[in-house]
Design an enzyme around this catalytic site. Structure first.
Site, PDB file in Angstrom:
ATOM      1  N   ASP A 169      -2.060   8.087 -15.080  1.00 48.63           N
ATOM      2  CA  ASP A 169      -0.813   8.448 -14.442  1.00 48.63           C
ATOM      3  C   ASP A 169      -1.251   9.582 -13.498  1.00 48.63           C
ATOM      4  O   ASP A 169      -1.567  10.705 -14.221  1.00 48.63           O
ATOM      5  CB  ASP A 169       0.280   8.710 -15.285  1.00 48.63           C
ATOM      6  CG  ASP A 169       1.535   9.152 -14.492  1.00 48.63           C
ATOM      7  OD1 ASP A 169       1.465   9.609 -13.413  1.00 48.63           O
ATOM      8  OD2 ASP A 169       2.648   9.459 -15.138  1.00 48.63           O
ATOM      9  N   TYR A 223       4.883  12.046 -20.209  1.00 52.61           N
ATOM     10  CA  TYR A 223       6.146  12.066 -19.255  1.00 52.61           C
ATOM     11  C   TYR A 223       7.317  11.618 -19.813  1.00 52.61           C
ATOM     12  O   TYR A 223       7.482  10.490 -20.545  1.00 52.61           O
ATOM     13  CB  TYR A 223       5.932  11.346 -17.987  1.00 52.61           C
ATOM     14  CG  TYR A 223       7.212  11.373 -16.969  1.00 52.61           C
ATOM     15  CD1 TYR A 223       7.765  12.521 -16.299  1.00 52.61           C
ATOM     16  CD2 TYR A 223       7.778  10.301 -16.657  1.00 52.61           C
ATOM     17  CE1 TYR A 223       9.099  12.346 -15.725  1.00 52.61           C
ATOM     18  CE2 TYR A 223       9.089  10.107 -16.196  1.00 52.61           C
ATOM     19  CZ  TYR A 223       9.469  11.189 -15.516  1.00 52.61           C
ATOM     20  OH  TYR A 223      10.625  10.952 -14.610  1.00 52.61           O
ATOM     21  N   ARG A 276      11.131 -10.250  -1.259  1.00 54.77           N
ATOM     22  CA  ARG A 276      10.838  -9.714  -2.637  1.00 54.77           C
ATOM     23  C   ARG A 276       9.180 -10.035  -2.962  1.00 54.77           C
ATOM     24  O   ARG A 276       8.782  -9.214  -3.376  1.00 54.77           O
ATOM     25  CB  ARG A 276      11.742 -10.622  -3.688  1.00 54.77           C
ATOM     26  CG  ARG A 276      11.115 -10.289  -5.188  1.00 54.77           C
ATOM     27  CD  ARG A 276      12.070 -10.515  -6.208  1.00 54.77           C
ATOM     28  NE  ARG A 276      13.090 -11.551  -6.155  1.00 54.77           N
ATOM     29  CZ  ARG A 276      12.978 -12.853  -6.252  1.00 54.77           C
ATOM     30  NH1 ARG A 276      11.311 -13.239  -6.240  1.00 54.77           N
ATOM     31  NH2 ARG A 276      13.488 -13.817  -6.007  1.00 54.77           N
ATOM     32  N   LYS A 280       6.953  11.818  -6.025  1.00 58.63           N
ATOM     33  CA  LYS A 280       6.425  13.264  -6.068  1.00 58.63           C
ATOM     34  C   LYS A 280       5.484  13.655  -4.868  1.00 58.63           C
ATOM     35  O   LYS A 280       5.988  13.540  -3.718  1.00 58.63           O
ATOM     36  CB  LYS A 280       5.693  13.308  -7.291  1.00 58.63           C
ATOM     37  CG  LYS A 280       6.686  13.016  -8.527  1.00 58.63           C
ATOM     38  CD  LYS A 280       7.970  13.343  -9.060  1.00 58.63           C
ATOM     39  CE  LYS A 280       8.881  12.579  -9.775  1.00 58.63           C
ATOM     40  NZ  LYS A 280       7.983  12.319 -11.072  1.00 58.63           N
TER      41      LYS A 280
END
Ligand code: PLP
Length: 379
Positions: free
Chosen positions: A174, A102, A49, A199
């Site tokens: 972004d 978004y 982690r 993406k």
């Protein structure tokens, strides 16, 4: 001399494995690491982690591609967004978001963070004066997307960076739609870049992921602390897939952009097409700014159907190669109806999109096949 973009995409953070010579970074599928005596970490790793070598390689290449000093990878773009906002804001603080943000970003801020005392104002970011007048004494963050989804709105990153500098706020960009191949916000003065690596960066529609990149030491360490504390990390397979995608980002983006330009030209002269939204068009209100801050104009195209919503829906269901699906940025072409799909939740709000709108994520197939498919779906 720094290596060029394509060279960094293939080599940054990805030296051959020192133990085996493996040219490709191994998928370190392990949760924990043997120690040589208590606290004797071999290469700084103790638990996955906190850190994993495959993830580290991904973080190094992401930082190199955005010209940043630090990157942190997350399990999704939304997990990265959440970490950035928690690292930069406290209850009672205010942020500015795009009026066409978004949907997932809007939902996180409106439905989750607002409940913890975060205030926000949606603003049309192409209007710098409107942004300036929305800034309050408690404004901490300017959250920017450019180009935006699905109307391809353009914000002037350098102008907003100047404003954020003057007002002591943090500019986050972004950069999902452009990718670092087309636009480098840190070079233009932004403090933080956010990616949904799901993406264009992953690029093959086979993995969900996110990242933040910055050169600010304090912010990088605050986000790293949250990454480990909240634990929304990508697994090593996800990191591997994203890195594999990144190696071809430049060649893919060149083809996405070239195909999109051909499709835009065909749409523009089609009698069933009303308005075409693409920042490469001189008629696009953000064209000049886009030409200044982007190398090319991207692979996302939206258009309206002159016969209204029903006709737009029919186009979406008649294509053969353009798959009807949400998401974007993969090698395969996708089509969708924002009003009923990705942006359905914006109905009746400030963020509502035209119901006759169709959005395309133009893939890297043979462009003549794509044109043929689209034109026959338009009838
Ligand atoms: C998809 C997307 C996100 C969210 O990323 P996930 O990986 O789906 O969590 C954020 N911003 C933009 C512009 C996106 O397209």
């Amino acid at each position: 001399m720094t290596d060029g973009f394509a060279t960094r995409a293939i080599h940054a953070g990805q030296e051959p494995d020192p133990n085996t010579g493996s040219v490709i970074t191994p998928i370190h599928a392990t949760s924990t690491y043997a120690q040589d005596g208590v606290g004797g970490l071999r290469q700084g790793y103790e638990y996955s982690r906190t850190g994993n070598p495959t993830r580290t390689a991904l973080e190094e290449v992401l930082a190199a591609l955005e010209n940043g000093q630090h990157a942190r990878a997350f399990a999704s773009g939304m997990a990265a967004t959440d970490a950035i906002l928690r690292a930069t804001m406290r209850p009672g603080d205010h942020l500015i978001i795009p009026d066409d943000a978004y949907g997932g970003t809007f939902r996180l801020i409106d439905k989750v963070l607002a409940g913890w005392g975060i205030e926000y104002t949606p603003v049309r970011l192409s209007d710098v004066d409107a942004v300036r007048s929305a800034i309050r004494p408690n404004t901490k963050v300017l959250w920017v997307e450019t180009p935006t989804n699905p109307l391809l709105g353009i914000a002037d990153i350098a102008a907003l960076a100047q404003l954020s500098h003057d007002t002591g706020t943090t500019l986050v960009v972004d950069n999902t739609f452009a990718s670092p191949y087309l636009q480098q916000p840190l070079e233009l003065g932004a403090k933080v870049v956010l990616h949904s690596t799901t993406k264009y960066l992953g690029g093959h529609s086979d993995v969900v992921g996110g990242a933040m990149i910055t050169s600010d030491e304090q912010l990088a360490s605050d986000v790293a602390f949250l990454q480990n504390s909240a634990g929304a990390v990508p697994g090593p397979f996800d990191a591997f897939l994203t890195m594999r995608g990144l190696k071809t980002l430049g060649v893919r983006m060149d083809r996405h952009c070239a195909n999109a330009e051909r499709i835009v030209a065909a749409l523009q002269s089609h009698p069933k097409v009303g308005r075409v939204y693409y920042p490469g068009l001189e008629s696009h209100p953000g064209h000049e700014v886009a030409a200044k801050q982007m190398n090319q104009f991207g692979g996302m195209v939206s258009f309206t159907h002159v016969d209204g919503e029903q006709a737009a829906l029919e186009v979406c269901s008649r294509t053969r190669l353009f798959t009807l699906a949400e998401s974007l940025g993969g090698i395969e072409s996708l089509v969708e109806h924002p009003g009923k799909m990705t942006h359905a939740s914006t109905a009746g709000s400030l963020l509502q999109v035209p119901s006759e709108l169709v959005r395309l994520s133009v893939g890297i197939e043979e462009v003549d096949d794509l044109l043929d498919d689209l034109l026959s779906a338009l009838g």
